[in-house]
Design a protein around this motif. Structure first.
Motif, PDB file in Angstrom:
ATOM      1  N   GLU A  40       0.843  -1.199   0.000  1.00  0.00           N
ATOM      2  CA  GLU A  40       0.000   0.000   0.000  1.00  0.00           C
ATOM      3  C   GLU A  40       0.875   1.244   0.000  1.00  0.00           C
ATOM      4  O   GLU A  40       1.894   1.301   0.701  1.00  0.00           O
ATOM      5  N   LEU A  41       0.471   2.224  -0.778  1.00  0.00           N
ATOM      6  CA  LEU A  41       1.229   3.466  -0.881  1.00  0.00           C
ATOM      7  C   LEU A  41       0.945   4.347   0.330  1.00  0.00           C
ATOM      8  O   LEU A  41      -0.218   4.600   0.660  1.00  0.00           O
ATOM      9  N   PRO A  42       1.984   4.826   1.031  1.00  0.00           N
ATOM     10  CA  PRO A  42       1.739   5.758   2.144  1.00  0.00           C
ATOM     11  C   PRO A  42       0.994   6.999   1.676  1.00  0.00           C
ATOM     12  O   PRO A  42       1.184   7.475   0.549  1.00  0.00           O
ATOM     13  N   GLY A  43       0.153   7.533   2.538  1.00  0.00           N
ATOM     14  CA  GLY A  43      -0.702   8.652   2.152  1.00  0.00           C
ATOM     15  C   GLY A  43       0.061   9.887   1.711  1.00  0.00           C
ATOM     16  O   GLY A  43      -0.381  10.611   0.797  1.00  0.00           O
ATOM     17  N   TYR A  44       1.240  10.151   2.305  1.00  0.00           N
ATOM     18  CA  TYR A  44       1.967  11.373   1.952  1.00  0.00           C
ATOM     19  C   TYR A  44       2.686  11.255   0.613  1.00  0.00           C
ATOM     20  O   TYR A  44       3.220  12.239   0.109  1.00  0.00           O
ATOM     21  N   TRP A  45       2.714  10.069   0.023  1.00  0.00           N
ATOM     22  CA  TRP A  45       3.289   9.902  -1.309  1.00  0.00           C
ATOM     23  C   TRP A  45       2.315  10.312  -2.408  1.00  0.00           C
ATOM     24  O   TRP A  45       2.741  10.723  -3.498  1.00  0.00           O
TER      25      TRP A  45
END
Length: 368
Positions: A101-106
């Protein structure tokens, strides 16, 4: 500013443009031209340090922080763009680390415009906030230098512990730059032209600042801070602006460094790189406009050349050069012209003729 100084400035910019855009691409190989582009990024950082340290008296030992902020913001966008080309939802290094899962800040950095705005805003904004907290408390001199250096060390340690942005390995293996293939030599030459153009713009903007009313006030704060405060100005505000401008330049340089070199890691933003930026400025001449540029490029070139021929000797040569310049040439290489310039010998005024000396006494006698 006189007409002669303006003429010299225009001639200097014209010569620099011819060298960077005409001579360098014609005589250098693709590898050497890419190295020069890397050195130009260091020169952009050096211009900001020259403004903050040379004109403002702020010994900025933590410019690696703002350089790293711009670099990592650009690297995050490049990794997101590469993942989109492959049809993946997360960058390749996250897949290797087992992250699905891609971190939100990315997510915001998938957009090129958002990335550019962040590069231009985040480093100076961080510097502005830090500057207000430091300069409003009247922290200066060695205390400010130690604080800025500690900030660079803390930033590097923080990056090492963040596996979501590469950890100690950093971010690397970029394939594209805003849609352009980075493996194409023509696109690498384009990056060199971009770095050269940004350097000329940065030097022109800094020259304008130095010759403005603000530039005079910045020098006054450096030399007589209490007197400036007595005149009704807040020296903290003056310093904050110079500190933020230097961070702005460093952030842009870091963003250009990433596609040119192809990697960014905590080793590129810690204490050692921050000191290396400062060494180039000191050797070139921190109080001049072009001294930091020439010093940064010269030191980087010497490091590359000596490292190729004498891998273990560069550190000693750098330290010796720094000691010699600080001890014997405090104005740097750019200040050698002032030392070699012949000084005019003051001639005593001509003695007054005897007749003129006797006239007042005769007038007094007549008055009696």
């Amino acid at each position: 500013m006189t007409i002669i100084s303006r003429y010299r400035a225009w001639v200097g910019f014209a010569v620099a443009a011819v060298v960077l855009f005409g001579v360098a691409p014609a005589v250098l190989s693709d590898f050497r031209l890419n190295l020069l582009a890397k050195f130009l990024c260091f020169a952009i950082v050096a211009v900001g340090i020259g403004l903050a340290w040379g004109r403002g008296g702020m010994l900025t030992l933590g410019q690696g922080v703002f350089f790293g902020l711009g670099a990592y913001l650009m690297a995050m966008h490049l990794k997101m763009a590469d993942a989109q080309l492959r049809g993946d939802t997360v960058p390749d290094f996250m897949q290797i680390a087992g992250m699905r899962e891609l971190p939100g800040y990315w997510a915001p950095f998938a957009d090129p415009l958002t990335t550019i705005v962040a590069i231009l805003v985040v480093p100076p904004l961080v510097a502005f906030v830090l500057g207000l907290g430091v300069f409003k408390r009247r922290v200066k001199g060695a205390y400010f230098a130690i604080l800025s250096q500690a900030l660079a060390a803390a930033f590097a340690i923080l990056l090492i512990g963040q596996q979501s942005i590469g950890g100690s390995n950093g971010l690397n293996r970029f394939r594209t730059f805003f849609g352009f293939d980075l493996s194409d030599p023509a696109n690498k030459q384009m990056l060199f032209f971009i770095a050269a153009g940004v350097l000329l713009l940065v030097v022109a903007a800094t020259r304008q600042l130095m010759n403005s009313r603000y530039g005079e006030l910045l020098v006054a704060v450096r030399d007589q801070e209490e007197r400036v405060r007595f005149l009704g100005y807040d020296p903290a505000n003056v310093k904050v602006v110079a500190y933020a401008v230097a961070a702005f330049f460093a952030g842009i340089a870091g963003a250009l460094f990433v596609p040119i070199v192809g990697i960014i890691s905590p080793a590129d933003v810690g204490i050692v790189p921050s000191i290396a930026f400062l060494v180039g400025v000191a050797i070139g001449g921190r109080t001049t406009l072009l001294g930091p540029v020439l010093g940064a490029i010269g030191v980087a070139w010497a490091q590359t050349t000596l490292s190729e021929n004498f891998p273990s000797a560069w550190t000693y040569a750098q330290g010796l050069l720094f000691i010699v310049v600080i001890g014997f040439f405090p104005l740097g290489i750019a200040g050698l012209g002032k030392l070699l310039r012949p000084r005019a010998v003051a001639t005593p005024p001509d003695p007054e003729p005897e007749s003129s000396r006797e006239e007042p006494s005769r007038e007094k006698e007549l008055a009696r």
